[in-house]
Design an enzyme around this catalytic site. Sequence first.
Site, short mmCIF file in Angstrom:
data_model
loop_
_atom_site.label_atom_id
_atom_site.label_comp_id
_atom_site.label_asym_id
_atom_site.label_seq_id
_atom_site.Cartn_x
_atom_site.Cartn_y
_atom_site.Cartn_z
N HIS A 56 0.84 -1.19 0.00
CA HIS A 56 0.00 0.00 0.00
C HIS A 56 0.88 1.24 0.00
CE1 HIS A 56 -3.88 -1.96 1.81
NE2 HIS A 56 -3.34 -2.68 0.83
N GLU A 58 0.90 3.83 1.91
CA GLU A 58 1.40 4.19 3.23
C GLU A 58 2.59 3.33 3.64
OE1 GLU A 58 -3.21 4.34 3.73
OE2 GLU A 58 -1.75 3.31 2.44
N CYS A 86 -6.19 1.81 5.87
CA CYS A 86 -6.83 0.55 6.24
C CYS A 86 -6.28 0.11 7.60
CB CYS A 86 -6.55 -0.51 5.18
SG CYS A 86 -4.82 -1.08 5.16
N CYS A 89 -2.40 -0.48 7.52
CA CYS A 89 -1.61 0.76 7.47
C CYS A 89 -1.74 1.56 8.76
CB CYS A 89 -2.00 1.58 6.25
SG CYS A 89 -1.58 0.73 4.70
#
Length: 149
Positions: A56, A58, A86, A89
């Site tokens: 992701h 992040e 999410c 993260c």
Amino acid sequence: MESPFNDTYFMKRALQEAEMAFEKGEVPVGAVIVCKDQIIARAHNLTEMLNDVTAHAEMQAFTAAADFLGGKYLKDCTLYVTLEPCQMCAGASYWAQIGKIVFGARDDQRGYINLETKLHPKTKIVGGVLEEECGKLLTRFFIEKRNLN
């Protein structure tokens, strides 16, 4: 005189990263990490390209920022991300002890808020920065993806 380096300015930089993800066929989420008004990390989703569910924006940004700073804690940093983090993260932000998270669009299904994921107690949160622009890019991506299938 007010500094031009505010949440909107840095969210626009995160949106540029999200656009790059969009162009690569990745879910268009972008992130930048800022320390003392300087961008120290830029990233976007790479889950398809790397075939890695943890890639992701992040997560990529945390790694780059820690490398830049030479340490794993990001206490004096701000994460700007175009979509509410999410659970994964948000958990990583807890361990990195990020000082502040600024996000654009909400993620009512997979975002950390509805999943009641805890952040580090000292982490400040600001949501809804350029929310409409961030949300439109995500909506456009999923509409185009559905039309291709």
